[in-house]
Motif scaffolding. Structure first.
Motif, short mmCIF file in Angstrom:
data_model
loop_
_atom_site.label_atom_id
_atom_site.label_comp_id
_atom_site.label_asym_id
_atom_site.label_seq_id
_atom_site.Cartn_x
_atom_site.Cartn_y
_atom_site.Cartn_z
N GLU A 1 0.80 -1.22 0.00
CA GLU A 1 0.00 0.00 0.00
C GLU A 1 0.84 1.27 0.00
OE1 GLU A 1 -3.49 1.84 2.75
OE2 GLU A 1 -3.45 -0.34 2.51
N ASP A 2 1.91 1.30 0.77
CA ASP A 2 2.74 2.50 0.81
C ASP A 2 3.36 2.79 -0.56
OD1 ASP A 2 4.29 0.19 1.16
OD2 ASP A 2 5.81 1.22 2.34
N ARG A 3 3.81 1.77 -1.24
CA ARG A 3 4.37 1.96 -2.58
C ARG A 3 3.28 2.34 -3.59
NH1 ARG A 3 8.14 -3.23 -3.25
NH2 ARG A 3 7.90 -2.73 -5.45
N PHE A 4 2.11 1.75 -3.44
CA PHE A 4 0.97 2.07 -4.31
C PHE A 4 0.62 3.55 -4.19
CE2 PHE A 4 -3.74 2.39 -4.61
CZ PHE A 4 -3.89 2.13 -5.96
N LEU A 5 0.58 4.07 -2.99
CA LEU A 5 0.21 5.47 -2.78
C LEU A 5 1.27 6.45 -3.27
CD1 LEU A 5 -1.64 5.16 0.63
CD2 LEU A 5 -2.65 5.52 -1.63
N GLU A 6 2.46 5.95 -3.55
CA GLU A 6 3.54 6.78 -4.11
C GLU A 6 3.51 6.82 -5.64
OE1 GLU A 6 5.78 8.77 -2.56
OE2 GLU A 6 4.65 8.31 -0.75
N VAL A 7 2.71 5.96 -6.26
CA VAL A 7 2.61 5.90 -7.71
C VAL A 7 2.14 7.25 -8.26
CG1 VAL A 7 1.19 4.92 -9.57
CG2 VAL A 7 2.24 3.41 -7.89
N LEU A 8 2.79 7.70 -9.33
CA LEU A 8 2.42 8.95 -9.99
C LEU A 8 1.44 8.65 -11.12
CD1 LEU A 8 5.90 10.70 -10.31
CD2 LEU A 8 4.03 11.33 -8.78
N ILE A 9 0.35 9.43 -11.15
CA ILE A 9 -0.64 9.28 -12.22
C ILE A 9 -0.80 10.61 -12.95
CG2 ILE A 9 -1.90 7.42 -11.08
CD1 ILE A 9 -4.10 9.62 -10.45
N PRO A 10 -1.15 10.57 -14.24
CA PRO A 10 -1.44 11.80 -14.97
C PRO A 10 -2.78 12.35 -14.49
CG PRO A 10 -1.84 9.89 -16.36
CD PRO A 10 -1.26 9.38 -15.07
N LEU A 11 -2.83 13.64 -14.23
CA LEU A 11 -4.06 14.24 -13.71
C LEU A 11 -4.42 15.49 -14.49
CD1 LEU A 11 -6.14 13.71 -11.46
CD2 LEU A 11 -4.94 15.41 -10.11
N PRO A 12 -5.26 15.32 -15.53
CA PRO A 12 -5.76 16.50 -16.23
C PRO A 12 -6.73 17.27 -15.34
CG PRO A 12 -6.58 14.46 -17.26
CD PRO A 12 -5.75 14.08 -16.07
N SER A 13 -7.17 18.42 -15.79
CA SER A 13 -8.18 19.19 -15.06
C SER A 13 -9.45 18.34 -14.96
CB SER A 13 -8.49 20.49 -15.81
OG SER A 13 -9.15 20.18 -17.03
N LEU A 14 -10.37 18.74 -14.08
CA LEU A 14 -11.64 18.01 -13.95
C LEU A 14 -12.39 18.01 -15.29
CD1 LEU A 14 -12.87 19.16 -10.42
CD2 LEU A 14 -11.83 16.96 -11.05
N VAL A 15 -12.32 19.12 -16.01
CA VAL A 15 -12.96 19.19 -17.33
C VAL A 15 -12.30 18.18 -18.28
CG1 VAL A 15 -13.32 20.67 -19.36
CG2 VAL A 15 -13.72 21.58 -17.05
N GLY A 16 -10.98 18.13 -18.24
CA GLY A 16 -10.24 17.17 -19.07
C GLY A 16 -10.56 15.73 -18.70
N GLN A 17 -10.63 15.47 -17.39
CA GLN A 17 -10.99 14.12 -16.93
C GLN A 17 -12.37 13.73 -17.45
OE1 GLN A 17 -10.38 13.45 -12.64
NE2 GLN A 17 -8.97 15.18 -12.68
N ASN A 18 -13.31 14.67 -17.34
CA ASN A 18 -14.68 14.40 -17.79
C ASN A 18 -14.72 14.14 -19.30
OD1 ASN A 18 -17.42 14.08 -17.07
ND2 ASN A 18 -17.85 16.05 -18.02
N ARG A 19 -13.92 14.88 -20.04
CA ARG A 19 -13.85 14.70 -21.49
C ARG A 19 -13.34 13.30 -21.83
NH1 ARG A 19 -10.44 18.90 -22.90
NH2 ARG A 19 -12.13 20.32 -22.39
N ILE A 20 -12.32 12.86 -21.12
CA ILE A 20 -11.76 11.52 -21.35
C ILE A 20 -12.80 10.45 -21.07
CG2 ILE A 20 -10.10 9.84 -20.44
CD1 ILE A 20 -8.17 12.27 -20.10
N VAL A 21 -13.49 10.59 -19.95
CA VAL A 21 -14.48 9.61 -19.55
C VAL A 21 -15.64 9.54 -20.55
CG1 VAL A 21 -16.20 9.04 -17.78
CG2 VAL A 21 -13.89 9.71 -17.11
#
Length: 157
Positions: free
Chosen positions: A135-155
């Motif tokens: 879990e500690d290593r999992f929480l250190e994982v870096l993810i790409p984070l677009p804006s909320l608008v960008g996230q919504n567009r992707i979804v």
């Protein structure tokens, strides 16, 4: 993934849920399991409180759930409304999502990508049949984070 998207540690947008219950011997509870390769969070079945030893974690709609044992095989997802208040063991950590920064639907999409599963594989360790997500290593994982608008567009795509 676009270069202008920021990257954030999962620990910045996920917080481990610690809501538990001591099952009552005279009640029945729904249990959750998570299918491999992003195929969904589903009900495992009903279990009698008398057959459950110790405390269990309570799942809530919209939480992110991961199988410690099978995260490296894509067993993770978002808890659906139909499984609100179902229970899980410690082998299925539940995380509250900071919805001001991360849309659950975007994380649900992202966790089904091969890149994300590979990050989970790297955050797991152990011998052949005992490889578990750390879990500690999992929480250190870096993810790409677009804006909320960008996230919504992707979804929506």
């Amino acid at each position: 993934m676009k270069k202008e998207w920021s990257k954030v540690r999962l620990g910045e947008v996920l917080k481990r849920s610690d809501e538990t219950i001591s099952p009552s011997v005279d009640a029945e509870y729904r249990e959750i399991t998570v299918r491999l390769w992003g195929k969904g969070v589903i009900e495992r079945g009903l279990v009698s409180g008398a057959s459950v030893s110790g405390r269990r974690f309570i799942a809530r709609t919209g939480q992110f759930i991961v199988s410690r044992i099978d995260a490296r095989n894509g067993a993770m997802g978002i808890v659906p409304e139909t499984l609100d208040r179902a229970i899980v063991t410690n082998d299925f950590p539940l995380f509250n999502i900071n919805i001001e920064r991360l849309l659950p639907a975007y994380l649900g999409w992202l966790c089904r990508t091969q890149d994300f599963v590979e990050l989970c594989r790297r955050a797991s360790e152990g011998t052949t049949n005992r490889v578990r997500l750390k879990e500690d290593r999992f929480l250190e994982v870096l993810i790409p984070l677009p804006s909320l608008v960008g996230q919504n567009r992707i979804v929506t795509r």
